[in-house]
Design an enzyme around this catalytic site. Sequence first.
Site: not given
Ligand code: 3EB
Length: 314
Positions: A123, A130, A184, A197, A303
């Site tokens: 990932y 990306r 992050y 989000r 998820e």
């Molecule tokens: C998170 O909130 C959980 O890498 O496109 C959720 C939605 C998550 C999209 C992405 C990853 C992605 O980090 C994982």
Amino acid sequence: MGMAQFGRDSTPLDLDQVPVAAVPLSPLGGPETLYEIWRTDAPLQSGQFGAVYCRYNDQLLFGCISQPEQSVTAPGDNPLKAATTAAYAQIFAALETSGYRQLVRVWNYVAGINEPAAVGERYWLFNSARHESFVAFDWPMHAAAPAASALGTPHGSPLVIYFLASRCAAQMLENPRQVSAYCYPAKHGPRSPTFSRAALLAAGGGKLMISGTASILGHESVHADDINAQTVETMENIRTLIDTANRLNPAPHFSVEALIYKVYLRRAATFPQVASALRKLVGPAAAIAFLAADVCRRDLLIEIEAVGLGSACG
Ligand code: 3EB
């Protein structure tokens, strides 16, 4: 406009005009194949840009690409990074050519998403490629990043990406309970994930597209190994996004009870308990589809993504 076909062994539909993203994930608690169908009443046209298959009306474009990892390997390249770079380059080229410049919602299905990489997990490699693709094409990576999901498919599967893009800007939402994913810290990988989000679209009377949402507070996973608590926390995050959407955009009114949900479970055996717990949380009317999939952090067991449609059609 387009479809996603979910099934481990089902033969992909071969439709003349309609793009079909074939995603090798098993539905849970229902038939062996599940179809996610994006519809519109407006007249549609189809087009192909490189390996990206598209269908679009005057406002929205659906597109998909399936990119095998080995097919783009140059010496010294990582196959997943190369596939991700190739797929996003073609997606951005398709959108720049066709004029749908707002990437609204992206679904990413990555083979062996939790398998180890030189640093961290695969990932992380996907995130790096990306991120670098967005930079290379000068597409917005922060406040205007698309809503997204990223899930794991079986080892050896192609990278499958499908997406919705718009001619008009969409409003992207963040969750006050969570650090924005594009911020992050590095403990979650050298490059942050590139997504918002949720996306609010004015087209067709208002639509809410909630990204894949998990049991994360701040930037940390919470309730490791507790599927029930992760389900409740995830729904709290979704509820917060719905509240944010309703505050910004009072009409249409979105509610937990009236969304369409897609739930990804790391452990298929948790399906019965999650199905009954979730039904109590969302009520009898909501549509819920379940799929078995690896989630992008090892400690996450669930998820959930969701769509709110402001009007019956459009
Ligand atoms: C998170 O909130 C959980 O890498 O496109 C959720 C939605 C998550 C999209 C992405 C990853 C992605 O980090 C994982």
